[in-house]
Design a protein around this motif. Sequence first.
Motif, PDB file in Angstrom:
ATOM      1  N   HIS A 135       0.838  -1.210   0.000  1.00 19.27           N
ATOM      2  CA  HIS A 135       0.000   0.000   0.000  1.00 19.27           C
ATOM      3  C   HIS A 135       0.866   1.250   0.000  1.00 19.27           C
ATOM      4  N   GLN A 136       0.856   1.959  -1.144  1.00 23.59           N
ATOM      5  CA  GLN A 136       1.689   3.146  -1.286  1.00 23.59           C
ATOM      6  C   GLN A 136       0.898   4.409  -1.594  1.00 23.59           C
ATOM      7  N   SER A 137      -0.372   4.254  -2.007  1.00 21.38           N
ATOM      8  CA  SER A 137      -1.104   5.405  -2.525  1.00 21.38           C
ATOM      9  C   SER A 137      -2.602   5.241  -2.355  1.00 21.38           C
ATOM     10  N   MET A 138      -3.317   6.361  -2.360  1.00 19.76           N
ATOM     11  CA  MET A 138      -4.782   6.352  -2.340  1.00 19.76           C
ATOM     12  C   MET A 138      -5.358   5.664  -3.577  1.00 19.76           C
ATOM     13  N   LEU A 139      -4.557   5.540  -4.627  1.00 17.83           N
ATOM     14  CA  LEU A 139      -5.034   4.960  -5.880  1.00 17.83           C
ATOM     15  C   LEU A 139      -4.920   3.432  -5.908  1.00 17.83           C
ATOM     16  N   ASP A 140      -4.295   2.844  -4.906  1.00 14.46           N
ATOM     17  CA  ASP A 140      -3.970   1.416  -4.966  1.00 14.46           C
ATOM     18  C   ASP A 140      -5.194   0.524  -5.148  1.00 14.46           C
ATOM     19  N   GLY A 141      -6.282   0.838  -4.462  1.00 12.34           N
ATOM     20  CA  GLY A 141      -7.493   0.046  -4.618  1.00 12.34           C
ATOM     21  C   GLY A 141      -8.010   0.086  -6.041  1.00 12.34           C
ATOM     22  N   PHE A 142      -7.914   1.253  -6.667  1.00 10.03           N
ATOM     23  CA  PHE A 142      -8.370   1.396  -8.051  1.00 10.03           C
ATOM     24  C   PHE A 142      -7.438   0.655  -9.014  1.00 10.03           C
ATOM     25  N   PHE A 143      -6.140   0.604  -8.688  1.00  8.46           N
ATOM     26  CA  PHE A 143      -5.209  -0.162  -9.518  1.00  8.46           C
ATOM     27  C   PHE A 143      -5.542  -1.658  -9.466  1.00  8.46           C
ATOM     28  N   ILE A 144      -5.867  -2.153  -8.276  1.00  5.40           N
ATOM     29  CA  ILE A 144      -6.258  -3.560  -8.146  1.00  5.40           C
ATOM     30  C   ILE A 144      -7.546  -3.810  -8.925  1.00  5.40           C
ATOM     31  N   GLU A 145      -8.487  -2.904  -8.783  1.00  7.67           N
ATOM     32  CA  GLU A 145      -9.768  -3.032  -9.476  1.00  7.67           C
ATOM     33  C   GLU A 145      -9.569  -3.104 -10.991  1.00  7.67           C
ATOM     34  N   SER A 146      -8.660  -2.293 -11.491  1.00 11.40           N
ATOM     35  CA  SER A 146      -8.399  -2.260 -12.936  1.00 11.40           C
ATOM     36  C   SER A 146      -7.623  -3.484 -13.403  1.00 11.40           C
ATOM     37  N   ALA A 147      -6.805  -4.049 -12.521  1.00  8.66           N
ATOM     38  CA  ALA A 147      -5.949  -5.164 -12.911  1.00  8.66           C
ATOM     39  C   ALA A 147      -6.688  -6.497 -12.935  1.00  8.66           C
ATOM     40  N   LEU A 148      -7.726  -6.645 -12.120  1.00  7.85           N
ATOM     41  CA  LEU A 148      -8.421  -7.931 -12.029  1.00  7.85           C
ATOM     42  C   LEU A 148      -9.258  -8.203 -13.276  1.00  7.85           C
ATOM     43  N   PRO A 149      -9.326  -9.450 -13.727  1.00  6.38           N
ATOM     44  CA  PRO A 149     -10.214  -9.808 -14.840  1.00  6.38           C
ATOM     45  C   PRO A 149     -11.673  -9.523 -14.468  1.00  6.38           C
ATOM     46  N   TYR A 150     -12.505  -9.235 -15.464  1.00  2.00           N
ATOM     47  CA  TYR A 150     -13.912  -8.889 -15.202  1.00  2.00           C
ATOM     48  C   TYR A 150     -14.609  -9.957 -14.361  1.00  2.00           C
ATOM     49  N   LYS A 151     -14.398 -11.213 -14.702  1.00  8.78           N
ATOM     50  CA  LYS A 151     -15.075 -12.300 -14.005  1.00  8.78           C
ATOM     51  C   LYS A 151     -14.679 -12.342 -12.536  1.00  8.78           C
TER      52      LYS A 151
END
Length: 414
Positions: A250-266
């Motif tokens: 955890h380095q940034s306020m954006l980290d959750g959004f980076f995980i969200e973007s990285a995960l496959p849709y399913k």
Amino acid sequence: MDLHKIEEKILSYTSFIDEIGVIIFNGYPFAFVYPDFNALKEAKIINIEDEIKWYAIELYNMKALEQEKVKGYKILTKPLVKTKSGEIDKTVLKEFLVSDKNDNISTQDEPSDEVYKILKSYIATLTKKEILPSSHLELDLELDSLNYVELFVFIEESFGVKIDEAAFSKIMKLESLYSYIKVNAKKIGVVKPEWDELLREQSSEKLVYSPFIMSLYKTLLYPFFRLYFRFEVRGIENISSKACIIAPSHQSMLDGFFIESALPYKTLKKTFFLAYKQVFGTKLLKPIAKHGQTILIDANENLKETMIYCALPIRSGNNLVIFPEGARTRDRELLEFRPYFAMLSKTFKTPIIPVVIDGSFEALRAGMLFPRPRKIRVTFLEPIEPHSMEYGEIVKRVRDAIERELKRSREEHL
């Protein structure tokens, strides 16, 4: 260096510090803090160190020059010693720091009755610190939120006394807690709580699924991240179809959004996130959290119920994203990992996928308002199965895996 100015600046960030004295130690400012315990009680805050560290000292550090940053602090349970003129005696503070003497020296005799003996004996299983009647349960004995849950359950099961966080915030010294139990006890016994049983209790809460919104977030964010941050995802093959705990650095306020973007849709559609209410419960971010399969937690209220609720995604066959550090790093180095994710993993036999998010500290470190276009890489590491490991072993395995990958990633000069 103007130490008085540093003191005034830190005080300007919070109403929960009564007195502060800053000295120079090992070349950097070191702060002695005496909290405003009445204000903390009014606000029903039981995690005092986190409140002062993150919302006073670290807020100051974000804007301070490097040589003026507070590199250490000690929270005291007694007022700071004053000189005859009424000023804080900083000579005493320096002696205190060098001798590392205990602020909590008690001349009070310990109660000899069974209630006190049982209570002290149980608290001794939660801390390695010396336990005195005047010991503050957090500041002297270093109990944390998980310890509080265990303690509340122990007191309820052993003495028939139910304590909530609001009541506890007013009785955080051992002698006060003992007196409260003594007056209200309906029975006397020894019933030790088990985390396996606690986490398996039924939750009155329901999971709120938002598969369309989650997919929309990813659809909008992923191309933007690719363009602005040169966003790169590695190790996606390590995510299987079975439920897992995703544990990122955890380095940034954006980290959750980076995980969200990285995960496959399913995978994303059946993934829930943990986040602090103090951050994501604001007017700006609450709508995003509400429709983003996010469970908001507050470290100062409903601790037991919250921990049971947080287990619900795993129990329901979903994934859960937990940042083990519990806070964003302020210097790019990993913080201490909190063991709750390991408890969930062991209780429900759920694999943990360590994740390294690298570059987000440079893009949007704490204190920055707008992200810089730095390269971001998200790396999903091989799953770690809990098997027969103890909580501490699980935590160490996950932290070591993340630390190794962070070191390797940095050597590539992102």
